[in-house]
Design a protein around this motif. Structure first.
Motif, PDB file in Angstrom:
ATOM      1  N   ALA A 393      57.354  39.753  48.578  1.00  0.00           N
ATOM      2  CA  ALA A 393      56.691  40.770  49.398  1.00  0.00           C
ATOM      3  C   ALA A 393      55.779  41.651  48.546  1.00  0.00           C
ATOM      4  CB  ALA A 393      57.741  41.626  50.107  1.00  0.00           C
ATOM      5  N   HIS A 394      56.261  42.057  47.365  1.00  0.00           N
ATOM      6  CA  HIS A 394      55.425  42.837  46.447  1.00  0.00           C
ATOM      7  C   HIS A 394      54.181  42.042  46.051  1.00  0.00           C
ATOM      8  CE1 HIS A 394      59.329  44.937  45.706  1.00  0.00           C
ATOM      9  NE2 HIS A 394      58.541  45.995  45.609  1.00  0.00           N
ATOM     10  N   ARG A 395      54.414  40.769  45.711  1.00  0.00           N
ATOM     11  CA  ARG A 395      53.303  39.939  45.238  1.00  0.00           C
ATOM     12  C   ARG A 395      52.294  39.656  46.352  1.00  0.00           C
ATOM     13  NH1 ARG A 395      57.460  38.101  41.634  1.00  0.00           N
ATOM     14  NH2 ARG A 395      58.439  36.808  43.241  1.00  0.00           N
ATOM     15  N   LEU A 396      52.781  39.570  47.598  1.00  0.00           N
ATOM     16  CA  LEU A 396      51.882  39.371  48.734  1.00  0.00           C
ATOM     17  C   LEU A 396      50.866  40.513  48.810  1.00  0.00           C
ATOM     18  CD1 LEU A 396      53.038  38.453  52.356  1.00  0.00           C
ATOM     19  CD2 LEU A 396      51.325  40.203  51.969  1.00  0.00           C
ATOM     20  N   ILE A 397      51.381  41.742  48.824  1.00  0.00           N
ATOM     21  CA  ILE A 397      50.492  42.909  48.909  1.00  0.00           C
ATOM     22  C   ILE A 397      49.593  42.996  47.678  1.00  0.00           C
ATOM     23  CG2 ILE A 397      50.472  45.447  48.799  1.00  0.00           C
ATOM     24  CD1 ILE A 397      50.878  44.349  51.587  1.00  0.00           C
ATOM     25  N   GLU A 398      50.182  42.807  46.505  1.00  0.00           N
ATOM     26  CA  GLU A 398      49.404  42.902  45.267  1.00  0.00           C
ATOM     27  C   GLU A 398      48.219  41.937  45.290  1.00  0.00           C
ATOM     28  OE1 GLU A 398      50.203  42.716  40.452  1.00  0.00           O
ATOM     29  OE2 GLU A 398      51.318  41.353  41.750  1.00  0.00           O
ATOM     30  N   GLU A 399      48.452  40.719  45.734  1.00  0.00           N
ATOM     31  CA  GLU A 399      47.403  39.696  45.683  1.00  0.00           C
ATOM     32  C   GLU A 399      46.252  40.032  46.611  1.00  0.00           C
ATOM     33  OE1 GLU A 399      46.231  37.352  43.242  1.00  0.00           O
ATOM     34  OE2 GLU A 399      48.422  37.401  43.185  1.00  0.00           O
ATOM     35  N   PHE A 400      46.558  40.539  47.803  1.00  0.00           N
ATOM     36  CA  PHE A 400      45.477  40.879  48.727  1.00  0.00           C
ATOM     37  C   PHE A 400      44.722  42.137  48.292  1.00  0.00           C
ATOM     38  CE2 PHE A 400      47.725  37.927  51.571  1.00  0.00           C
ATOM     39  CZ  PHE A 400      46.640  37.163  51.982  1.00  0.00           C
ATOM     40  N   MET A 401      45.408  43.061  47.636  1.00  0.00           N
ATOM     41  CA  MET A 401      44.706  44.232  47.114  1.00  0.00           C
ATOM     42  C   MET A 401      43.790  43.829  45.947  1.00  0.00           C
ATOM     43  SD  MET A 401      45.634  46.498  49.199  1.00  0.00           S
ATOM     44  CE  MET A 401      46.135  45.320  50.459  1.00  0.00           C
ATOM     45  N   LEU A 402      44.268  42.940  45.084  1.00  0.00           N
ATOM     46  CA  LEU A 402      43.432  42.429  43.989  1.00  0.00           C
ATOM     47  C   LEU A 402      42.192  41.740  44.550  1.00  0.00           C
ATOM     48  CD1 LEU A 402      46.098  40.894  41.550  1.00  0.00           C
ATOM     49  CD2 LEU A 402      44.743  42.953  41.172  1.00  0.00           C
ATOM     50  N   LEU A 403      42.398  40.965  45.617  1.00  0.00           N
ATOM     51  CA  LEU A 403      41.282  40.250  46.240  1.00  0.00           C
ATOM     52  C   LEU A 403      40.236  41.228  46.777  1.00  0.00           C
ATOM     53  CD1 LEU A 403      40.074  37.535  47.277  1.00  0.00           C
ATOM     54  CD2 LEU A 403      41.352  37.931  49.396  1.00  0.00           C
ATOM     55  N   ALA A 404      40.685  42.257  47.491  1.00  0.00           N
ATOM     56  CA  ALA A 404      39.752  43.241  48.050  1.00  0.00           C
ATOM     57  C   ALA A 404      38.978  43.948  46.946  1.00  0.00           C
ATOM     58  CB  ALA A 404      40.508  44.260  48.905  1.00  0.00           C
ATOM     59  N   ASN A 405      39.681  44.377  45.908  1.00  0.00           N
ATOM     60  CA  ASN A 405      39.030  45.070  44.797  1.00  0.00           C
ATOM     61  C   ASN A 405      37.981  44.183  44.120  1.00  0.00           C
ATOM     62  OD1 ASN A 405      40.464  47.485  45.071  1.00  0.00           O
ATOM     63  ND2 ASN A 405      42.145  46.767  43.783  1.00  0.00           N
ATOM     64  N   ARG A 406      38.300  42.895  43.973  1.00  0.00           N
ATOM     65  CA  ARG A 406      37.362  41.965  43.327  1.00  0.00           C
ATOM     66  C   ARG A 406      36.170  41.679  44.225  1.00  0.00           C
ATOM     67  NH1 ARG A 406      37.102  36.208  43.299  1.00  0.00           N
ATOM     68  NH2 ARG A 406      39.145  36.038  44.304  1.00  0.00           N
ATOM     69  N   LYS A 407      36.429  41.368  45.491  1.00  0.00           N
ATOM     70  CA  LYS A 407      35.353  40.980  46.390  1.00  0.00           C
ATOM     71  C   LYS A 407      34.367  42.124  46.648  1.00  0.00           C
ATOM     72  CE  LYS A 407      36.116  36.637  47.349  1.00  0.00           C
ATOM     73  NZ  LYS A 407      35.090  35.604  47.058  1.00  0.00           N
ATOM     74  N   ILE A 408      34.879  43.340  46.744  1.00  0.00           N
ATOM     75  CA  ILE A 408      33.998  44.500  46.957  1.00  0.00           C
ATOM     76  C   ILE A 408      33.121  44.715  45.741  1.00  0.00           C
ATOM     77  CG2 ILE A 408      34.041  47.034  47.102  1.00  0.00           C
ATOM     78  CD1 ILE A 408      36.534  46.475  49.056  1.00  0.00           C
TER      79      ILE A 408
END
Length: 670
Positions: A393-408
């Motif tokens: 569950a932690h890794r799920l949230i972490e991965e999508f936040m990393l994705l948003a930060n990178r894509k933006i």
């Protein structure tokens, strides 16, 4: 830099005046050293020649004529005058003594900022105000020549040393951290809250009909981020990463904005949060609470079943979270494959695994340290601890936040008009590790049977992290890896993020608690509404340089405040650890050797994940000395060797709450 020949001529010819200035570094023993800019050696100041100087003071010194011309020896001097005090205020413990029917006290400062106690004359009419072992803020008011100690005045009493609120208040004072908001700030926040302008016009994409939820720790009150997901067809899903639109409410240049910038970050002490924004905003209006319409800044994309992102959209939205989940609840849903929003959560979990594998394949370092969690009683005393591991569950949230930060970050840098070098944006950057630190890490771990390949360093580190998982030396080696890495920071000058292996990366996903994210929100919004152009008059170089300078200054300040917050949080964790360990005095535990000095061994107590110290002279089984490599000790008679990483048994024999030190005794290890 001047050559040694010129420096020598400057300081040692016959015309040289032996009066100069520099900053003084005091030792605990009372003697000191003064660093002179451009001079190859620090000037040694004997104990009786410091002339009431304190650590960091700018001082005028006179060199000793007797040894000025001699080579190969330390050069002595004496302090003539204190030009500028670095500090006049100190935090310490008040000790009150009864003497000739009047009370006086002294304040003992337990850090290295001052090497003497501060004498406090306490007026008789104020006796009831002060108590022995109070933690206080004291100001030096004078230091008469005839006294060995300075005279001070108590200007703030925090409370009894060692108590929860006392330690928080004194830490906030020590680090210059604001706690309460002024009435003006609170009133401005209240006005914003009462307006509750949701801007429900066509500017925002309405996402309220799509299943959306937050996933956070159990005790979280400020919900920065939410995820939405819906199935478009058998192969394609739409995922939304929704971040609280704090910048809509906190207008640039407002009193609230200036206060948020000064704080720059929320600070998370165990059991207490010092928020960046007033709670009426951080815990309510800006928080993505369930069943309420909330404004967000979103990254929405379509992704196929193989994890390929097909398109991207960035913009302002209005959402309504269906439910707030805790990490524990989501973990149970993933494990049991049933529960509320099971299909959505499990689909997000599968996509997060694909994203993680891609990131690791691209060279991202996967450091997944356990986190210490304490349970406090109603009086905020620690009564239990646990080591919390990151779960799916932690890794799920972490991965999508990393994705948003990178894509933006990629969107701003690559898709807006003009070259990436012409963009103004705030990046989260992480430099390559220092080679000397990595080489030191390699030398330390080799006797333990581990190796590093400098030619393929990231993969080698990841392999090492896998290999030590579950081993007693895991925490020590993970800490060594962290220390060998550069510190991540904010900058308008992008060099990429080494640890994540992202060339474009920012912080966008936590604007309730990080001012850097508010900056990123404002810049992204500016590019979107101006058709991706930096400025309508992009040829105005003077304007652009001023804006770059402005945002770089803000970036540096956010980095500085982040380091202060991390240091304060770590110091408070250490206090809680020490307070908890007090109840185990006299008990025996296993630990890992983490360091050596000429006179002591540092040991990481495995159960508590904190260090204690054993004096070499107190080890009875042999007389141990430090090996020349400084990574092991050897017994003089039995020739037994102890290395870094060795598991040993020790007993807790003393706790120093103020110095935050644990004193251990050595149990003979066979």
């Amino acid at each position: 830099m001047k050559s040694k020949k010129k420096i020598k001529k400057k300081y040692f010819n016959n015309n040289f005046t032996s009066i100069t200035t520099g900053y003084i570094n005091m030792t605990n023993h009372g003697y000191a050293f003064v660093n002179i800019e451009g001079f190859q050696k620090d000037i040694f100041i004997p104990k009786n020649k410091t002339n009431r100087a304190l650590e960091g003071d700018l001082v005028k010194i006179k060199l000793n004529k007797k040894n000025r011309h001699r080579k190969g020896i330390k050069i002595e001097g004496e302090v003539l005058k204190i030009i500028k005090r670095k500090n006049k205020k100190f935090i310490g413990i008040l000790k009150i003594n009864l003497h000739l029917n009047s009370k006086y006290g002294s304040v003992i400062v337990y850090n290295n900022s001052i090497h003497v106690d501060i004498f406090i004359p306490i007026p008789i009419n104020n006796i009831k105000k002060y108590h022995n072992n109070d933690k206080v803020l004291v100001k030096i008011i004078s230091w008469p020549k005839e006294l060995k100690n300075p005279l001070g005045k108590i200007i703030k009493i925090f409370g009894k040393s060692g108590e929860y609120q006392t330690e928080i208040d004194s830490l906030l004072e020590q680090y210059g951290i604001s706690y309460k908001f002024s009435k003006k700030i609170e009133n401005e926040a209240k006005k914003i809250y009462l307006k509750k302008n949701l801007n429900k016009n066509n500017i925002r994409k309405d996402m309220r009909s799509i299943n959306t939820f937050t996933i956070d720790p159990l005790n979280a009150k400020d919900f920065d981020d939410a995820l939405s997901i819906r199935k478009l067809n058998n192969d394609i899903w739409e995922i939304g990463i929704h971040i609280s639109d704090v910048s809509f409410y906190v207008k640039e240049g407002s009193l609230l904005d200036k206060e948020a910038y000064l704080r720059s970050t929320s600070i998370y002490f165990i059991g207490k949060v010092i928020p960046m924004l007033p709670k009426i905003l951080s815990n309510d209006l800006c928080s993505l609470t369930p069943k309420k319409d909330r404004l967000s800044f979103s990254y929405i994309f379509n992704i196929n079943n193989k994890g390929k992102i097909l398109n991207n959209w960035f913009g302002k939205t209005i959402i309504q979270s269906n439910r707030k989940f805790t990490y524990e609840e989501v973990q149970k849903i993933i494990e049991n494959k049933k529960g509320d929003f099971y299909e959505e959560i499990y689909t997000l979990f599968l996509f997060s695994k694909i994203l993680t594998n891609k990131r690791l394949k691209n060279g991202s370092i996967y450091l997944d340290k356990d986190e210490i969690k304490f349970h406090l009683d109603e009086k905020n005393n620690p009564i239990s601890l646990r080591l919390e591991k990151n779960n799916d569950a932690h890794r799920l949230i972490e991965e999508f936040m990393l994705l948003a930060n990178r894509k933006i970050s990629e969107f701003v840098s690559l898709n807006c008009n003009g070259s990436p070098s012409n963009k103004i944006f705030i990046y989260r950057i992480h430099d390559k590790p220092d080679f000397q630190k990595i080489f030191l890490l390699k030398k330390i771990i080799e006797p333990l049977g581990y190796f590093l390949d400098f030619n393929n360093l990231k993969n080698s580190i990841n392999f090492l992290l896998k290999k030590i998982k579950g081993k007693s030396e895991q925490n020590m080696i993970e800490n060594l890896i962290l220390r060998s890495m550069s510190k991540a920071k904010y900058s308008t000058k992008n060099i990429g993020h080494y640890g994540l292996s992202f060339f474009y990366y920012t912080h966008f996903t936590s604007p309730i608690r990080r001012y850097s994210d508010i900056i990123a929100h404002r810049l992204l919004h500016y590019y979107l509404i101006n058709n991706n152009n930096y400025h309508n008059n992009n040829n105005d170089k003077t304007y652009k340089l001023k804006k770059i300078e402005f945002y770089e200054k803000q970036s540096q300040y956010c980095s500085y405040k982040e380091r202060l917050a991390i240091d304060a949080e770590r110091e408070f964790i250490k206090y809680i650890q020490i307070k908890y360990i007090q109840k185990f005095l006299g008990k025996e535990f296993y630990g890992i050797i983490t360091g050596f000095t000429d006179w002591s061994i540092y040991i990481d107590l495995l159960l508590f994940q904190t260090e204690g110290m054993v004096r070499l002279r107190d080890i009875k089984e042999d007389y141990y000395i430090l090996n020349s490599n400084e990574y092991s000790i050897i017994g003089k008679e039995k020739r037994k060797i102890y290395h870094l990483g060795d598991k040993v048994k020790v007993k807790i024999i003393d706790i120093n709450m103020e110095k935050k030190k644990i004193i251990l005794s050595w149990i003979e290890n066979k």
